[in-house]
Design a protein around this motif. Structure first.
Motif, mmCIF file in Angstrom:
data_model
loop_
_atom_site.group_PDB
_atom_site.id
_atom_site.type_symbol
_atom_site.label_atom_id
_atom_site.label_comp_id
_atom_site.label_asym_id
_atom_site.label_seq_id
_atom_site.Cartn_x
_atom_site.Cartn_y
_atom_site.Cartn_z
ATOM 1 N N GLY A 158 -55.280 -37.165 -10.236
ATOM 2 C CA GLY A 158 -55.511 -37.230 -8.801
ATOM 3 C C GLY A 158 -54.528 -38.157 -8.119
ATOM 4 O O GLY A 158 -53.855 -38.966 -8.770
ATOM 5 N N PRO A 159 -54.455 -38.060 -6.809
ATOM 6 C CA PRO A 159 -53.464 -38.825 -6.069
ATOM 7 C C PRO A 159 -53.903 -40.240 -5.719
ATOM 8 O O PRO A 159 -53.129 -41.002 -5.161
ATOM 9 C CB PRO A 159 -53.294 -37.984 -4.796
ATOM 10 N N GLN B 10 -57.221 -25.820 -14.666
ATOM 11 C CA GLN B 10 -57.441 -25.483 -13.260
ATOM 12 C C GLN B 10 -56.783 -26.508 -12.349
ATOM 13 O O GLN B 10 -56.177 -26.165 -11.328
ATOM 14 C CB GLN B 10 -58.935 -25.417 -12.969
ATOM 15 N N ALA B 11 -56.904 -27.765 -12.717
ATOM 16 C CA ALA B 11 -56.273 -28.821 -11.911
ATOM 17 C C ALA B 11 -54.755 -28.638 -11.899
ATOM 18 O O ALA B 11 -54.107 -28.788 -10.860
ATOM 19 C CB ALA B 11 -56.643 -30.194 -12.470
ATOM 20 N N LEU B 12 -54.200 -28.293 -13.041
ATOM 21 C CA LEU B 12 -52.753 -28.052 -13.101
ATOM 22 C C LEU B 12 -52.376 -26.876 -12.197
ATOM 23 O O LEU B 12 -51.335 -26.897 -11.529
ATOM 24 C CB LEU B 12 -52.317 -27.753 -14.541
ATOM 25 N N ALA B 13 -53.230 -25.853 -12.184
ATOM 26 C CA ALA B 13 -52.950 -24.690 -11.339
ATOM 27 C C ALA B 13 -53.002 -25.074 -9.862
ATOM 28 O O ALA B 13 -52.137 -24.675 -9.076
ATOM 29 C CB ALA B 13 -53.950 -23.580 -11.644
ATOM 30 N N ARG B 14 -54.005 -25.866 -9.508
ATOM 31 C CA ARG B 14 -54.124 -26.294 -8.116
ATOM 32 C C ARG B 14 -52.901 -27.092 -7.680
ATOM 33 O O ARG B 14 -52.472 -27.021 -6.534
ATOM 34 C CB ARG B 14 -55.379 -27.146 -7.935
ATOM 35 N N ALA B 15 -52.354 -27.866 -8.606
ATOM 36 C CA ALA B 15 -51.196 -28.704 -8.279
ATOM 37 C C ALA B 15 -49.893 -27.903 -8.306
ATOM 38 O O ALA B 15 -48.834 -28.434 -7.986
ATOM 39 C CB ALA B 15 -51.112 -29.868 -9.265
ATOM 40 N N GLY B 16 -49.962 -26.657 -8.718
ATOM 41 C CA GLY B 16 -48.758 -25.831 -8.706
ATOM 42 C C GLY B 16 -47.854 -26.016 -9.909
ATOM 43 O O GLY B 16 -46.693 -25.609 -9.882
ATOM 44 N N VAL B 17 -48.383 -26.616 -10.959
ATOM 45 C CA VAL B 17 -47.577 -26.802 -12.174
ATOM 46 C C VAL B 17 -47.587 -25.536 -13.016
ATOM 47 O O VAL B 17 -46.564 -25.133 -13.558
ATOM 48 C CB VAL B 17 -48.097 -28.000 -12.987
ATOM 49 N N VAL B 18 -48.756 -24.916 -13.115
ATOM 50 C CA VAL B 18 -48.877 -23.667 -13.866
ATOM 51 C C VAL B 18 -49.423 -22.580 -12.944
ATOM 52 O O VAL B 18 -50.000 -22.865 -11.890
ATOM 53 C CB VAL B 18 -49.801 -23.830 -15.092
ATOM 54 N N ARG B 19 -49.237 -21.351 -13.379
ATOM 55 C CA ARG B 19 -49.762 -20.219 -12.615
ATOM 56 C C ARG B 19 -50.708 -19.445 -13.521
ATOM 57 O O ARG B 19 -50.410 -19.245 -14.696
ATOM 58 C CB ARG B 19 -48.600 -19.322 -12.166
#
Lengths: 158, 158
Positions: free
Chosen positions: A83-84, A45-54
DNA sequence: GCCGAGGTACTCGGATACGATTTGTCCGAGTTAGAATGG
DNA sequence: CCATTCTAACTCGGACAAATCGTATCCGAGTACCTCGGC
């Protein structure tokens, strides 16, 4: 200071996802790497939020990379999971205690924070030079050249 | 991933210690930086274990640097407080799951771990180039040139 | 006046509670594929 | 045979506990200085 365990999972998942165009569900990725499915879902989910995966919902749904593996760096994945927030958070010690510096005179950043920031920048830069595609190639070479084929076949027949 | 708060304290303490030859007790360092004395003591113990500072017991005791400030790097302090453990601990995902790689064929390190190690090395290298002496100079310059004198005077009269 | 013993106050050091972040898990909302049904 | 509707299974997504690590604190062991007494 310890990096989240999920970073390793996420990186290997991205490598696996780079071997197919078809969406791969969380459960499949979890058993492929032998990790807790529910927890892996959180990281995906975190990867999805970051736009890496869909993410694709519904039957035959799952996760796919949003762009070619050669355009995704390790930094993207690490930043998405971890996280940033920077390692070092300056608490401005200079402005505390009996010798508190005049805020007007120390407007620029504390040299300690500056040096820490520079080091962290070097770390991020190093991660930014390695792409998922390169990782996949290296993993394949390290395993004798059958790792990627194995993943492709396994994903196809499951 | 967050760096321990004590790293900042330890660095500033080392800068302060570089301004005097006399031992400085924990309580003095704590009120100079306005931090919890007991907790600072824990970090100073870590610095002592790492050989960065030396402790002197008894009356008029305290902590002193074991070597010139120009020979102590930020890396020394960070490693002392944060410990020697690397950010990234490889769990060897390749050897798990249905596609477990043959241990004989993947004897070399996992490429993911290698890239992570390289990035961490860049971070450590950046920290290793900055010494406590340089930090002191920069802090002095950033504060208008009276920070170090202030510390020296304050330590002398307390 | 000098030496030595004792006391005292100060120091560090490790063992001990508390809180926050990370880890791990669960169930509900939403969506798509396929099957069943009617035309 | 085709379009439509319905069902059903599968997916993700966020909300909910447990464990580990960082934070904060305390009290005991040890040492050097200072004082006091004796020589």
């Amino acid at each position: 200071m310890k990096l989240s365990n999920g970073v390793e999972w996420a990186l290997h998942c991205c490598v696996s996802l780079s071997q197919t165009e078809h969406p791969v569900p969380t459960l499949r990725l979890a058993e492929l790497h032998d990790v807790p499915p529910a927890y892996l879902a959180k990281h995906l989910q975190a990867l999805a939020r970051a736009g890496v995966v869909r993410s694709t919902q519904g039957q035959d749904g799952g996760y796919t990379l949003t762009r070619p593996a050669a355009e995704i760096t390790m930094l993207d994945v690490v930043a998405a999971i971890d996280g940033p927030a920077p390692f070092f958070r300056c608490t401005e010690i200079r402005r505390r205690g009996p010798l508190a510096a005049d805020p007007a005179r120390c407007a620029n950043r504390c040299p300690v924070a500056r040096a820490m920031g520079a080091a962290e920048l070097a770390w991020r830069a190093a991660l930014g030079t390695v792409t998922i595609a390169e990782l996949a190639t290296d993993i394949d070479a390290a395993s004798g050249g059958d790792a990627l084929v194995g993943v492709r076949d396994w994903l196809r027949e499951h």
